[in-house]
Enzyme design. Structure first.
Site, PDB file in Angstrom:
ATOM      1  N   GLN A  80       7.492   5.272 -13.034  1.00  0.00           N
ATOM      2  CA  GLN A  80       6.411   4.300 -13.136  1.00  0.00           C
ATOM      3  C   GLN A  80       5.218   4.851 -13.907  1.00  0.00           C
ATOM      4  OE1 GLN A  80       5.703   1.692  -9.642  1.00  0.00           O
ATOM      5  NE2 GLN A  80       7.244   2.954  -8.616  1.00  0.00           N
TER       6      GLN A  80
ATOM      7  N   ARG B 159       7.812  -5.397  -8.963  1.00  0.00           N
ATOM      8  CA  ARG B 159       6.725  -5.989  -8.181  1.00  0.00           C
ATOM      9  C   ARG B 159       7.239  -7.127  -7.319  1.00  0.00           C
ATOM     10  NH1 ARG B 159       4.462  -2.107  -7.673  1.00  0.00           N
ATOM     11  NH2 ARG B 159       6.285  -1.280  -8.715  1.00  0.00           N
TER      12      ARG B 159
ATOM     13  N   LYS C  11       5.113   3.975  -0.064  1.00  0.00           N
ATOM     14  CA  LYS C  11       4.249   5.043  -0.528  1.00  0.00           C
ATOM     15  C   LYS C  11       2.869   5.008   0.133  1.00  0.00           C
ATOM     16  CE  LYS C  11       3.071   4.079  -4.666  1.00  0.00           C
ATOM     17  NZ  LYS C  11       1.635   4.033  -4.922  1.00  0.00           N
ATOM     18  N   THR C  12       2.226   3.850   0.111  1.00  0.00           N
ATOM     19  CA  THR C  12       0.905   3.731   0.711  1.00  0.00           C
ATOM     20  C   THR C  12       0.973   3.982   2.205  1.00  0.00           C
ATOM     21  OG1 THR C  12       0.552   2.002  -0.910  1.00  0.00           O
ATOM     22  CG2 THR C  12      -1.139   2.288   0.745  1.00  0.00           C
TER      23      THR C  12
ATOM     24  N   ASP D 218      -2.600   9.814  -4.938  1.00  0.00           N
ATOM     25  CA  ASP D 218      -1.694   8.684  -5.099  1.00  0.00           C
ATOM     26  C   ASP D 218      -1.403   8.492  -6.592  1.00  0.00           C
ATOM     27  OD1 ASP D 218      -0.218   6.495  -4.425  1.00  0.00           O
ATOM     28  OD2 ASP D 218      -1.929   5.149  -4.150  1.00  0.00           O
ATOM     29  N   GLU D 219      -0.280   7.895  -6.923  1.00  0.00           N
ATOM     30  CA  GLU D 219       0.075   7.600  -8.318  1.00  0.00           C
ATOM     31  C   GLU D 219      -0.050   8.863  -9.185  1.00  0.00           C
ATOM     32  OE1 GLU D 219       1.343   4.783  -8.871  1.00  0.00           O
ATOM     33  OE2 GLU D 219       0.256   3.150  -7.855  1.00  0.00           O
TER      34      GLU D 219
END
Length: 758
Positions: free
Chosen positions: A256, A634, A37-38, A225-226
């Site tokens: 998430q 994670r 994603k980043t 983002d997010e």
DNA sequence: TGGCCGTGACTTTTT
DNA sequence: GTCACGGCCA
């Protein structure tokens, strides 16, 4: 790299590439955990710049400073600042972006540019005052519950007036009064709270066409983002900026979404498509982070959520290790086992910095710390605000805040007599009355202390000295420049007497306090306004192809305000620092967006995860499940999930039930081990509990331990006999005949009753 | 006025 | 087990 932007796509999957090279129009990237994603966002920024979009037209919004910082860094690696068109990229958290907009247009919002951002503690004291002055004295209205109601309202962009208009029942009418009083107090102190940053920015964009069109013109490309964690206010802000050109690019994962309790609205991401017709949807399902068993276990768990978009998750990294499910005897045992596991991983050559320990509530960290400390395992706790909540630091910050914002009476009230200078409650009260009667700010009353009636000579002298110092510092602020910030902070610490006050003794605590004060000076030295803060002051003309290279000089006062703002907006994640070579301990919430080679999750028990406070509804339960999912995903290579068969909460020990989530994980991904406290006890320890407790797991344990007739001892009331036990909500009330003082009703969970064995 | 001590209240997650 | 507050005494 930039000569040929297509090189930016070379090592990407087709889906990632499609997301990166998406040009105009709305786009939604559904990014599973570890799907890059980043990477997609940073590459996309580079791609835009490489395709001739000046970076200053790009706005990227994140939730934490850490995420913003990493994004900036990674863009720098792809496109160095020296490349034409690269300067002026605006990467910021939502809250910092809003703070900046409000600062720039403060007067339109009825604020002074030096406004304070109230911390949770400040909010509580403001709300307390509001409750008291609204005559809501009956004890049922706690500041916390009022604040959370107000926060909910603000996240839905309901102002006092809007809330009041809709308030119909007794409860909402009461909230409306508390809300109104609270806002009045904030306004009087030239302060805003976290939610106001969003609410006021949304209002600014709505009510001022020029502000809105300036931002719309400048930011042709908006990236978020997010996105699953945005609330309504954030949606409105982003929508309002992006609506002119429609280039809204959001990345997130509904699975998430873990901030529903804070007003985050998953609907924003779930309904994105229908909100923005013509949306390109790109799903990233390949996981580059974790090995097969971890992905399979997490996917199995999350498939139990009914309200979700089905999404395939797969990895090419092989099966890897199974997820270890380790049952321990109690929380101490769990902590010891944890230390052992971390040590083992270290012996295998893994670095402590690549390990994290996750828990649902902060309270769990203590026993873990003890154990890691005695095992000699280096660790850091990710609690960004912890440092700034220490008393000695809060004192200094109150001085600084008071100086940055002379209207901040909460800050001023905190410092008038710190260090103690003989200014007591009475004196402060008289100063307050003098201010009130003459329609003056409190600070004005302080500087004119000689005119206040009824004060002793000593008080007048003390207040006078204090006022002079404040005025002197304030003029230093107005005349200085930003480079003097650390020196100024040090000066205030010394001249205020805070340093002398904390130098007191020789104990560890005193040493630590002094070290903390120095640390604060260091923080001021390291503080740099975010790059974008330097660039656009006036230079943000949307027509100018390139911004000036000249950095606008900043006054000391502005630098201080910037520093205080950055302090107010730190998040827990911001202090996560892999370079420290230590295991990171943090809450599951703080772990969002991070990844580690080895991840241990502790306290996987009913009541903790899912947390007891969220077990009422299906929605809440699903959010808890997502939280568990976030934690599991994670882990890159090793995931360790731990339970304790018994746990002491608030000093009361009771038997636990393993989290229902554990049974939702497909068993082929699990390797279960550890002790079964009900089975044979030859696994290295013996059961040390009363058989009564072991027979009755869960919350019944305590009540069953004190049946009618039990002889008990109470620390204050002495010996007695239990007459009856009755459930009272989630606790149990016991009527006890005390030999000395007669019958009393006690809450079993709080009273430290001891069973007396005869 | 200031500091100490005892009592009671409460205990999710956080920008 | 922790923290905040109120009351009391120097």
């Amino acid at each position: 790299m930039l000569e040929d932007p297509t090189k930016l796509l070379e090592d990407l999957t087709p889906e990632q590439g499609a997301a990166v090279s998406h040009l105009d129009g709305p786009a939604l990237v559904l990014a599973g955990p570890g799907s890059g994603k980043t990477r997609v966002i940073t590459r996309r920024i580079a791609w835009l710049v490489g395709n001739g979009i000046p970076a200053w037209q790009i706005l990227a919004l994140t939730f934490t400073n850490k995420a913003a910082g990493e994004m900036r860094e990674r863009v720098d690696e792809l496109v160095p600042e020296t490349v034409a068109g690269r300067r002026g990229l605006f990467v910021s958290t939502f809250h910092a972006f809003c703070a900046r907009q409000i600062r720039m247009h403060a007067e339109r919002l009825g604020l002074d540019a030096g406004f304070s951002i109230y911390s949770t503690a400040d909010q509580r004291s403001a709300m307390k005052e509001s409750i008291a002055s609204s005559g809501l004295e009956s004890g049922n209205w706690t500041p916390a519950s009022m604040l959370s109601a107000v926060s909910d309202a603000k996240n839905k962009l309901q102002t006092v007036e809007a809330y009041d208009a809709e308030a119909s029942d007794f409860y909402t009418r009461t909230v409306a009064r508390a809300y109104a009083g609270y806002q009045k107090i904030l306004a009087r102190n030239n302060a805003v709270d976290f939610d106001d940053l969003l609410l006021k920015t949304a209002a600014l964009l709505r009510d001022h066409d020029d502000v809105r069109s300036e931002l719309q013109e400048r930011f042709r490309y908006v990236l978020i983002d997010e996105y699953q964690d945005t609330n309504h206010a954030q949606f409105v802000i982003a929508d309002s900026i992006a609506s002119a050109h429609g280039n809204l690019f959001v990345v997130g994962d509904p699975d998430q979404s873990i901030y529903g309790w804070r007003g985050a609205d998953v609907g924003n991401i779930l309904d994105f498509e229908s909100q923005y017709p013509g949306t390109s949807i790109i799903a990233l399902g390949r996981n580059f982070r974790s090995t097969g068993h971890i992905v399979g276990a997490a996917a199995g768990l999350i498939s139990n959520n009914r309200r979700r978009k089905h999404k395939e998750l797969h990895t090419d990294l092989g099966d890897g290790e199974q997820v270890s499910l380790l049952h321990c005897r109690d929380e101490r045992h769990e902590a010891e086992q944890l230390a052992e596991q971390l040590r083992t991983a270290s012996d295998e050559g893994r670095d402590y910095r690549d390990m994290a320990v996750l828990y649902r509530v902060n309270a769990l960290s203590r026993v873990l710390e003890d154990s890691l400390r005695s095992a000699g395992i280096p660790y850091v706790i990710a609690r960004g605000t912890a440092f700034f909540e220490r008393k000695e630091i809060k004192d200094v910050l109150a001085y600084l805040r008071s100086l940055a914002n002379l209207s901040d009476e909460v800050a001023l009230g905190r410092i008038m007599n710190v260090p103690a200078r003989g200014v007591g409650k009475k004196t402060i009260e008289r100063l307050g009355r003098f201010a009130m009667q003459n329609g003056l700010p409190l600070f004005e009353a302080v500087t004119r202390v000689a005119e206040v009636d009824g004060l002793g000579a000593r008080a007048v002298r003390s207040v006078g000295t204090f006022a002079n110092s404040m005025l002197r510092w304030r003029s230093a602020l107005e005349n200085g420049h930003d480079g003097q910030l650390p020196g100024f902070v040090a000066q205030v610490i010394t001249e205020s007497g805070l340093e002398a006050m904390n130098i007191g003794g020789e104990g560890d605590e005193e040493q630590e306090r002094i070290a903390n004060l120095n640390e604060l000076v260091n923080a001021a030295a390291e503080f740099q306004p975010a790059p974008e803060q330097l660039v656009t002051e006036g230079g943000g003309d949307p027509d100018s192809p390139e911004l000036d290279d000249v950095e606008v000089p900043i006054t000391l006062l502005d630098a201080l305000r910037g520093f205080l703002e950055s302090v107010a907006l730190v998040s827990d994640q911001d202090v996560v620092d892999e370079s420290r070579g230590a295991v990171t301990l943090m809450t599951l919430h703080a772990a969002k967006g991070l990844e580690y080679e080895v991840v241990a999750m502790v306290g996987l028990e009913e009541g903790l995860l899912p947390h007891a406070r969220s077990q009422e509804g299906e929605l809440e339960l699903e959010e808890e499940r997502r939280l568990c999912y976030v934690g599991m995903t994670r882990a890159r290579r090793r995931l360790l999930m731990m339970t304790a068969a018994s746990r002491a909460v608030r000093g009361v020990r009771s038997m636990t039930v393993p989290s229902s989530f554990l049974s939702e994980i497909p068993t082929e991904h699990l390797l279960e081990s550890g002790s079964d406290p009900f089975g044979d006890a030859n696994d290295g320890y013996t059961i040390e509990y009363d058989p009564d407790v072991v027979d009755e797991p869960g919350e019944l344990g305590l009540a069953s331990r004190f049946p009618a007739g039990t002889v008990v001892r109470h620390p204050q009331f002495g010996m007695g006999t239990v007459r009856s036990i009755s459930p009272r909500g989630s606790v149990s009330a016991a009527r006890v005949d005390f030999h000395a003082i007669g019958t009393k009703t006690l809450i079993l969970e709080y009273a430290r009753l001891e069973r007396v064995v005869d």
